[in-house]
Design a protein around this motif. Structure first.
Motif, PDB file in Angstrom:
ATOM      1  N   TYR A 199       0.840  -1.202   0.000  1.00  0.00           N
ATOM      2  CA  TYR A 199       0.000   0.000   0.000  1.00  0.00           C
ATOM      3  C   TYR A 199       0.879   1.257   0.000  1.00  0.00           C
ATOM      4  N   ALA A 200       1.936   1.243   0.828  1.00  0.00           N
ATOM      5  CA  ALA A 200       2.836   2.399   0.888  1.00  0.00           C
ATOM      6  C   ALA A 200       3.521   2.624  -0.455  1.00  0.00           C
ATOM      7  N   TRP A 201       3.876   1.540  -1.158  1.00  0.00           N
ATOM      8  CA  TRP A 201       4.526   1.661  -2.458  1.00  0.00           C
ATOM      9  C   TRP A 201       3.571   2.234  -3.504  1.00  0.00           C
ATOM     10  N   VAL A 202       2.310   1.810  -3.471  1.00  0.00           N
ATOM     11  CA  VAL A 202       1.330   2.276  -4.458  1.00  0.00           C
ATOM     12  C   VAL A 202       0.898   3.711  -4.169  1.00  0.00           C
ATOM     13  N   GLU A 203       0.625   4.014  -2.918  1.00  0.00           N
ATOM     14  CA  GLU A 203       0.059   5.320  -2.547  1.00  0.00           C
ATOM     15  C   GLU A 203       1.113   6.327  -2.070  1.00  0.00           C
ATOM     16  N   GLY A 204       2.310   5.843  -1.798  1.00  0.00           N
ATOM     17  CA  GLY A 204       3.372   6.756  -1.364  1.00  0.00           C
ATOM     18  C   GLY A 204       3.305   7.145   0.092  1.00  0.00           C
ATOM     19  N   VAL A 205       2.491   6.424   0.877  1.00  0.00           N
ATOM     20  CA  VAL A 205       2.386   6.738   2.300  1.00  0.00           C
ATOM     21  C   VAL A 205       2.097   5.457   3.073  1.00  0.00           C
ATOM     22  N   LEU A 206       2.784   5.316   4.201  1.00  0.00           N
ATOM     23  CA  LEU A 206       2.545   4.180   5.078  1.00  0.00           C
ATOM     24  C   LEU A 206       1.563   4.609   6.160  1.00  0.00           C
ATOM     25  N   ARG A 207       0.401   3.996   6.174  1.00  0.00           N
ATOM     26  CA  ARG A 207      -0.613   4.348   7.174  1.00  0.00           C
ATOM     27  C   ARG A 207      -0.288   3.655   8.488  1.00  0.00           C
ATOM     28  N   VAL A 208      -0.153   4.447   9.526  1.00  0.00           N
ATOM     29  CA  VAL A 208       0.125   3.901  10.853  1.00  0.00           C
ATOM     30  C   VAL A 208      -0.813   4.577  11.846  1.00  0.00           C
ATOM     31  N   THR A 209      -1.519   3.777  12.628  1.00  0.00           N
ATOM     32  CA  THR A 209      -2.413   4.296  13.657  1.00  0.00           C
ATOM     33  C   THR A 209      -1.679   4.307  14.992  1.00  0.00           C
ATOM     34  N   ASP A 210      -1.651   5.450  15.642  1.00  0.00           N
ATOM     35  CA  ASP A 210      -1.040   5.573  16.966  1.00  0.00           C
ATOM     36  C   ASP A 210      -1.884   4.795  17.973  1.00  0.00           C
ATOM     37  N   PRO A 211      -1.305   3.801  18.666  1.00  0.00           N
ATOM     38  CA  PRO A 211      -2.096   3.037  19.649  1.00  0.00           C
ATOM     39  C   PRO A 211      -2.746   3.906  20.702  1.00  0.00           C
ATOM     40  N   GLY A 212      -2.149   5.069  20.975  1.00  0.00           N
ATOM     41  CA  GLY A 212      -2.716   5.964  21.984  1.00  0.00           C
ATOM     42  C   GLY A 212      -4.021   6.608  21.571  1.00  0.00           C
ATOM     43  N   THR A 213      -4.364   6.516  20.273  1.00  0.00           N
ATOM     44  CA  THR A 213      -5.601   7.135  19.785  1.00  0.00           C
ATOM     45  C   THR A 213      -6.763   6.143  19.704  1.00  0.00           C
ATOM     46  N   LEU A 214      -6.563   4.917  20.156  1.00  0.00           N
ATOM     47  CA  LEU A 214      -7.585   3.881  19.993  1.00  0.00           C
ATOM     48  C   LEU A 214      -8.689   3.947  21.039  1.00  0.00           C
ATOM     49  N   GLY A 215      -8.501   4.752  22.079  1.00  0.00           N
ATOM     50  CA  GLY A 215      -9.568   4.948  23.062  1.00  0.00           C
ATOM     51  C   GLY A 215      -9.539   3.979  24.225  1.00  0.00           C
ATOM     52  N   SER A 216      -8.659   2.991  24.183  1.00  0.00           N
ATOM     53  CA  SER A 216      -8.511   2.025  25.269  1.00  0.00           C
ATOM     54  C   SER A 216      -7.037   1.691  25.408  1.00  0.00           C
ATOM     55  N   PRO A 217      -6.597   1.300  26.605  1.00  0.00           N
ATOM     56  CA  PRO A 217      -5.185   0.933  26.770  1.00  0.00           C
ATOM     57  C   PRO A 217      -4.798  -0.167  25.789  1.00  0.00           C
ATOM     58  N   PHE A 218      -3.641   0.008  25.142  1.00  0.00           N
ATOM     59  CA  PHE A 218      -3.250  -0.947  24.105  1.00  0.00           C
ATOM     60  C   PHE A 218      -3.006  -2.339  24.686  1.00  0.00           C
ATOM     61  N   ALA A 219      -2.500  -2.409  25.908  1.00  0.00           N
ATOM     62  CA  ALA A 219      -2.284  -3.722  26.532  1.00  0.00           C
ATOM     63  C   ALA A 219      -3.610  -4.465  26.682  1.00  0.00           C
ATOM     64  N   LEU A 220      -4.676  -3.729  27.024  1.00  0.00           N
ATOM     65  CA  LEU A 220      -6.004  -4.338  27.138  1.00  0.00           C
ATOM     66  C   LEU A 220      -6.478  -4.832  25.782  1.00  0.00           C
ATOM     67  N   ILE A 221      -6.236  -4.032  24.753  1.00  0.00           N
ATOM     68  CA  ILE A 221      -6.648  -4.416  23.404  1.00  0.00           C
ATOM     69  C   ILE A 221      -5.926  -5.694  22.973  1.00  0.00           C
ATOM     70  N   VAL A 222      -4.626  -5.775  23.240  1.00  0.00           N
ATOM     71  CA  VAL A 222      -3.850  -6.963  22.853  1.00  0.00           C
ATOM     72  C   VAL A 222      -4.390  -8.201  23.557  1.00  0.00           C
ATOM     73  N   ALA A 223      -4.610  -8.093  24.873  1.00  0.00           N
ATOM     74  CA  ALA A 223      -5.115  -9.246  25.636  1.00  0.00           C
ATOM     75  C   ALA A 223      -6.500  -9.656  25.163  1.00  0.00           C
TER      76      ALA A 223
END
Length: 275
Positions: free
Chosen positions: A107-131
């Protein structure tokens, strides 16, 4: 029709009926629970309830299925050694990482940008999301890979059973088919290809079957969440379609070495037949 054929079809039918219906009911109930879908989707426990239904009807058979018992091979399997099983499991988990890396990189090669979501913006602690993602993934995989895969392997070879489960697994995500055809097609390609990776990678996994399948599934889900904008729904439709198509192709590319390995190892006959 023999009693054996009736038995395995009955098991599969009960599992699939409960898995589909329970997932729909759980999905409808989720908004009332207040549990964010980015943390866990209750639909993931539909297959686990399908396993419970089969266990109530056929308790002796369910133990055999969940143990990962498979038909005898025509030759001694050197992959049965502990070291080879560990290597196979590591390869399976690395395949999940590779799928995300290839999909996001393409996707990054085709569109020229790598989309990355900051875990801090997900609205819940990332450790909780992983578990929670691991728990939810195991809720799915105890059905697809720990019950249905060994069940179909009593009648079909590893490749055909894996493809069939991939199609069923994709169809089980019924909400996907409300998306654009390109998105739905990419998703179905991904479920089939990943099912082949899982089906071949889990041959003779035994007691580690659930953790390996759940770990693979969790890594893929987290990768989609962080690198495919999956969950926020903020990506434009065209971007989401492209991302999903590339994800499906990445899964297909990752599945190829697993298939080649089985074709050339002369251990697992890729040609299918009744066992």
């Amino acid at each position: 029709m023999t009693a054996g054929k009736v038995a395995w079809k009955a098991e599969a039918g009960v599992f699939l009926a409960v898995a589909f219906l329970a997932a729909g009911a759980l999905g409808a109930a989720q908004p009332a629970t207040g549990i964010p879908t980015v943390v866990i989707q209750l639909t993931q426990f539909g297959p686990a309830l399908g396993v419970a239904a089969v266990a109530l009807l056929w308790p002796s058979r369910i133990r055999r299925r969940l143990s990962g018992a498979l038909p005898a091979r025509r030759a001694v399997d050197p992959a049965g050694s502990t070291a080879r099983r560990h290597a196979r499991g590591a390869g399976l988990l690395l395949s999940a990482v590779l799928i995300i890396a290839l999909g996001a990189g393409a996707y990054a090669w085709v569109e020229g940008v790598l989309r990355v979501t900051d875990p801090g913006t997900l609205g819940s602690p990332f450790a909780l999301i992983v578990a929670a993602q691991l728990v939810g993934a195991c809720g799915e995989e105890i059905g697809w890979r720990c019950l249905l895969q060994p069940l179909l392997r009593t009648r079909f070879g590893p490749f055909t059973s894996s493809v069939a489960i991939g199609l069923l697994w994709g169809a089980w995500h019924v909400q996907v088919f409300g998306q654009d055809p390109a998105y739905a097609g990419g998703f179905l390609l991904a479920t089939v290809a990943m099912s082949v990776v899982l089906g071949l990678g889990l041959e003779r996994a035994g007691a580690n079957r659930l953790l390996l399948a759940g770990g693979f599934h969790t890594l893929v889900n987290l990768g989609m969440l962080l690198f495919m904008d999956d969950g926020s729904g903020s990506a434009p439709a065209a971007d989401a379609d492209l991302s999903m198509v590339l994800f499906g192709l990445a899964a297909l590319v990752t599945a190829v070495p697993w298939v080649i390995r089985e074709l050339t190892a002369d251990i697992l006959p890729i040609a299918d037949g009744a066992r």
